[in-house]
Scaffold this active site. Sequence first.
Site, PDB file in Angstrom:
ATOM      1  CG  ASP A   1      -9.689  -0.558   4.626  1.00 41.29           C
ATOM      2  OD1 ASP A   1      -9.277  -0.949   3.556  1.00 41.29           O
ATOM      3  OD2 ASP A   1      -8.878  -0.508   5.608  1.00 41.29           O
TER       4      ASP A   1
ATOM      5  CD  GLN B   1      -3.710  -4.573   6.273  1.00 39.33           C
ATOM      6  OE1 GLN B   1      -3.784  -3.546   5.982  1.00 39.33           O
ATOM      7  NE2 GLN B   1      -3.844  -5.620   5.940  1.00 39.33           N
TER       8      GLN B   1
ATOM      9  CE  LYS C   1      -3.908  -2.355   2.259  1.00 38.96           C
ATOM     10  NZ  LYS C   1      -4.443  -2.760   3.194  1.00 38.96           N
TER      11      LYS C   1
HETATM   12  N1  GUN Z   1      -6.576  -7.177   6.017  1.00 37.60           N
HETATM   13  C1  GUN Z   1      -6.931  -7.794   4.526  1.00 37.60           C
HETATM   14  N2  GUN Z   1      -7.416  -7.188   3.996  1.00 37.60           N
HETATM   15  C2  GUN Z   1      -7.557  -5.986   4.158  1.00 37.60           C
HETATM   16  C3  GUN Z   1      -8.207  -4.713   3.623  1.00 37.60           C
HETATM   17  O1  GUN Z   1      -8.682  -4.460   2.831  1.00 37.60           O
HETATM   18  N3  GUN Z   1      -8.053  -3.556   4.816  1.00 37.60           N
HETATM   19  C4  GUN Z   1      -7.584  -3.782   6.041  1.00 37.60           C
HETATM   20  N4  GUN Z   1      -7.544  -2.538   7.004  1.00 37.60           N
HETATM   21  N5  GUN Z   1      -7.171  -4.895   6.576  1.00 37.60           N
HETATM   22  C5  GUN Z   1      -7.089  -5.862   5.716  1.00 37.60           C
END
Ligand code: GUN
Length: 291
Positions: free
Chosen positions: A119, A96, A52
């Site tokens: 998200d 996350q 990211k």
């Molecule tokens: N863990 C797995 N996929 C995601 C996501 O799209 N966002 C977040 N914050 N955590 C994750």
Amino acid sequence: MTLIDGKATSELIKQEIAAEVEARISRGEKRPHLAAILVGHDGGSETYVANKVKACEVCGFKSTLIRYEDDVTEEILLQKIKELNNDADVDGFIVQLPLPRHINEQHIIEAIDYRKDVDGFHPVNVGRMSIGLPCFVSATPAGILELLRRYDIHTSGKKCVILGRSNIVGKPMATLMMQKHVPGDATVTVCHSHSQNLVEECREADILIAAMGQPNFVKADMVKEGAVVIDVGTTRVPDATRKSGFKLTGDVKFDEVAPKCSFITPVPGGVGPMTICSLMMNTLKAAKHLF
Ligand code: GUN
């Protein structure tokens, strides 16, 4: 049969975002800024967050990574979220997941200002999506919609069958595919582990979206000739011949299903690469303060 190239599409979109960011900067606007909170040292989460941050660089965004050890308290996380909610320089942020067991994920998600929840996990965003208001849509469904749009796949009036009813893929995907504009405007059926006639439902699908996390579940005899097949599965199946020790495997038996399809996404290189790209699109949207 057209292979939907999620990798190439995601690279193209990141270049488009970068161009738009530079145009904004030259007009004197601020650089979009995404912050990420990472708790602990889980290998998967470390990789996702690193990717990211890398994507932010490609898009010309500022990024901030905030790290805590596994024993961080919920109070400390909530305090940091409050700080980020009030920080005018931060356009959007993510926490996350998964979080350590002693932390209530729902408390954390609901503490995020929904206008910075890139998200799309906050109940306000989920609710706004379901009634068609401007919102942040979570990464996987948003990425699939973008692929349908970019490959000019017709969805209006089509029969769309979704396999899986998770909160982050199946359920939002169903909501979006039935929304009153395109991509969407489809007749949607959601099948799951307790569905009767699942195979018959799949056979009637013009668009089949497999998101139940069962490797190679969808076989050729479950797919109509000319169908569009979107494979969301990403199960790590052990494979001794690979350096990583596993093979990323989709929910669709690709080799036998692909020849019947009008469009199909491969695994890897289909839906997967689009998810981080969706986060980038959401961050740019957050920076524009559209709602
Ligand atoms: N863990 C797995 N996929 C995601 C996501 O799209 N966002 C977040 N914050 N955590 C994750």
